[in-house]
Motif scaffolding. Structure first.
Motif, mmCIF file in Angstrom:
data_model
loop_
_atom_site.group_PDB
_atom_site.id
_atom_site.type_symbol
_atom_site.label_atom_id
_atom_site.label_comp_id
_atom_site.label_asym_id
_atom_site.label_seq_id
_atom_site.Cartn_x
_atom_site.Cartn_y
_atom_site.Cartn_z
ATOM 1 N N UNK A 140 0.997 -1.083 0.059
ATOM 2 C CA UNK A 140 0.040 0.005 0.179
ATOM 3 C C UNK A 140 0.729 1.325 0.093
ATOM 4 N N UNK A 141 0.485 2.058 -0.810
ATOM 5 C CA UNK A 141 1.092 3.492 -0.922
ATOM 6 C C UNK A 141 0.066 4.643 -0.574
ATOM 7 N N UNK A 142 0.691 5.481 0.341
ATOM 8 C CA UNK A 142 -0.060 6.435 0.702
ATOM 9 C C UNK A 142 0.721 7.900 0.974
ATOM 10 N N UNK A 143 0.212 8.804 0.183
ATOM 11 C CA UNK A 143 1.078 10.086 0.115
ATOM 12 C C UNK A 143 0.410 10.826 1.080
ATOM 13 N N UNK A 144 1.162 11.429 1.855
ATOM 14 C CA UNK A 144 0.888 12.269 3.126
ATOM 15 C C UNK A 144 0.290 13.710 2.671
ATOM 16 N N UNK A 145 -0.824 13.901 3.298
ATOM 17 C CA UNK A 145 -1.403 15.119 3.200
ATOM 18 C C UNK A 145 -2.454 15.332 4.446
ATOM 19 N N UNK A 146 -3.166 16.233 4.429
ATOM 20 C CA UNK A 146 -4.120 16.613 5.325
ATOM 21 C C UNK A 146 -5.352 15.466 5.435
ATOM 22 N N UNK A 147 -5.517 15.034 4.285
ATOM 23 C CA UNK A 147 -6.694 14.063 4.406
ATOM 24 C C UNK A 147 -6.196 12.832 4.889
ATOM 25 N N UNK A 148 -4.908 12.546 4.711
ATOM 26 C CA UNK A 148 -4.261 11.158 5.004
ATOM 27 C C UNK A 148 -4.222 11.317 6.648
ATOM 28 N N UNK A 149 -3.952 12.438 7.179
ATOM 29 C CA UNK A 149 -3.845 12.574 8.654
ATOM 30 C C UNK A 149 -5.183 12.508 9.381
ATOM 31 N N UNK A 150 -6.293 12.975 8.584
ATOM 32 C CA UNK A 150 -7.534 13.052 9.168
ATOM 33 C C UNK A 150 -8.051 11.645 9.181
ATOM 34 N N UNK A 151 -7.863 10.822 8.231
ATOM 35 C CA UNK A 151 -8.443 9.281 8.144
ATOM 36 C C UNK A 151 -7.476 8.466 9.159
ATOM 37 N N UNK A 152 -6.130 8.952 9.344
ATOM 38 C CA UNK A 152 -5.412 8.197 10.446
ATOM 39 C C UNK A 152 -6.093 8.512 11.674
ATOM 40 N N UNK A 153 -6.614 9.864 12.023
ATOM 41 C CA UNK A 153 -7.048 10.242 13.321
ATOM 42 C C UNK A 153 -8.431 9.618 13.566
ATOM 43 N N UNK A 154 -9.104 9.368 12.398
ATOM 44 C CA UNK A 154 -10.348 8.274 12.562
ATOM 45 C C UNK A 154 -10.025 7.209 12.841
ATOM 46 N N UNK A 155 -9.078 6.560 12.468
ATOM 47 C CA UNK A 155 -8.486 5.174 12.712
ATOM 48 C C UNK A 155 -8.367 4.919 14.099
ATOM 49 N N UNK A 156 -7.779 6.115 14.566
ATOM 50 C CA UNK A 156 -7.438 6.269 16.248
ATOM 51 C C UNK A 156 -8.536 6.197 16.757
ATOM 52 N N UNK A 157 -9.797 6.571 16.540
ATOM 53 C CA UNK A 157 -10.903 6.649 17.317
ATOM 54 C C UNK A 157 -11.471 5.247 17.531
ATOM 55 N N UNK A 158 -10.881 4.156 16.840
ATOM 56 C CA UNK A 158 -11.200 2.868 17.211
ATOM 57 C C UNK A 158 -10.507 2.262 18.261
ATOM 58 N N UNK A 159 -9.556 2.976 19.049
ATOM 59 C CA UNK A 159 -8.972 2.455 19.903
ATOM 60 C C UNK A 159 -9.172 2.947 21.151
ATOM 61 N N UNK A 160 -9.121 2.265 22.287
ATOM 62 C CA UNK A 160 -9.302 2.747 23.813
ATOM 63 C C UNK A 160 -7.791 3.020 24.371
ATOM 64 N N UNK A 161 -8.163 4.020 25.398
ATOM 65 C CA UNK A 161 -6.705 4.247 26.232
ATOM 66 C C UNK A 161 -6.796 3.435 27.321
ATOM 67 N N UNK A 162 -5.494 2.817 27.603
ATOM 68 C CA UNK A 162 -5.329 2.087 28.847
ATOM 69 C C UNK A 162 -4.054 2.529 29.611
ATOM 70 N N UNK A 163 -3.986 2.223 30.892
ATOM 71 C CA UNK A 163 -2.758 2.998 31.573
ATOM 72 C C UNK A 163 -1.730 1.665 32.089
ATOM 73 N N UNK A 164 -1.714 0.807 31.393
ATOM 74 C CA UNK A 164 -0.914 -0.403 31.776
ATOM 75 C C UNK A 164 0.423 0.001 31.418
ATOM 76 N N UNK A 165 1.350 -0.684 32.141
ATOM 77 C CA UNK A 165 2.890 -0.351 31.903
ATOM 78 C C UNK A 165 3.339 -1.434 31.068
ATOM 79 N N UNK A 166 4.213 -1.082 30.072
ATOM 80 C CA UNK A 166 4.952 -2.273 29.313
ATOM 81 C C UNK A 166 6.124 -2.645 29.697
ATOM 82 N N UNK A 167 6.310 -4.159 29.797
ATOM 83 C CA UNK A 167 7.800 -4.459 30.166
ATOM 84 C C UNK A 167 8.229 -5.216 29.012
#
Length: 167
Positions: A140-167
């Motif tokens: 997959x090739x994606x050229x970076x522009x404001x639309x790409x960043x906006x789409x990436x931000x939408x994808x982030x909305x499908x994540x939840x925040x956790x406060x666990x430590x990584x080891x």
């Protein structure tokens, strides 16, 4: 840290850009462009063709199996980060930011790099080409522009925040 919820995993199986069946189809488009690569196979394929990505993010695996030709990117700074599967950790984001500040850089992920394309797209400057492998389908090739960043931000909305430590 951010965790991708299981019910949204299928959304991430769709290409986040233009899908090419083979990396050789993309090579002619890369001349004179700044290129970032996510994935061992994509990075190795570029390096073997004499194309040195400004940033490469790898984890030593392809499709959950060890990648026996882990790219050795001489001349690039090496940044090691932790990022478990299905997550985007602060360590991954910080590693990408360090790489962006001082390219060329190879970010080696202990864990999984599959979701690194999201913070990379958000942080990358306009005009950069980001390449990543789409398992069983191509690259997959994606050229970076404001639309790409906006789409990436939408994808982030499908994540939840956790406060666990990584080891």
């Amino acid at each position: 840290m951010l965790r991708l919820q299981d019910e949204f995993r299928d959304l991430f199986r769709r290409p986040f850009g233009i899908l090419f069946p083979d990396i050789s189809d993309v090579i002619p488009l890369l001349s004179g462009r700044v290129v970032y690569a996510v994935g061992d196979v994509v990075t190795d394929s570029l390096l073997s063709r004499g194309i040195f990505p400004d940033i490469a993010v790898i984890d030593g695996y392809t499709m959950r199996s060890p990648f026996l030709r882990t790219p050795l990117y001489a001349g690039a700074s090496h940044i090691r980060v932790n990022n478990p599967a299905g997550m985007i950790t602060p360590d991954l984001i910080a590693g990408i930011e360090r790489a962006l500040a001082d390219p060329p850089a190879l970010v080696f992920v202990d864990g999984e790099e599959d979701l690194a394309v999201i913070p990379l797209v958000i942080a990358a400057p306009d005009g950069v080409f980001v390449l990543y492998g789409q398992p069983g389908e191509g690259v997959v090739l994606r050229e970076i522009d404001s639309a790409a960043r906006e789409e990436a931000q939408v994808l982030l909305s499908y994540f939840t925040t956790e406060n666990a430590s990584i080891k």
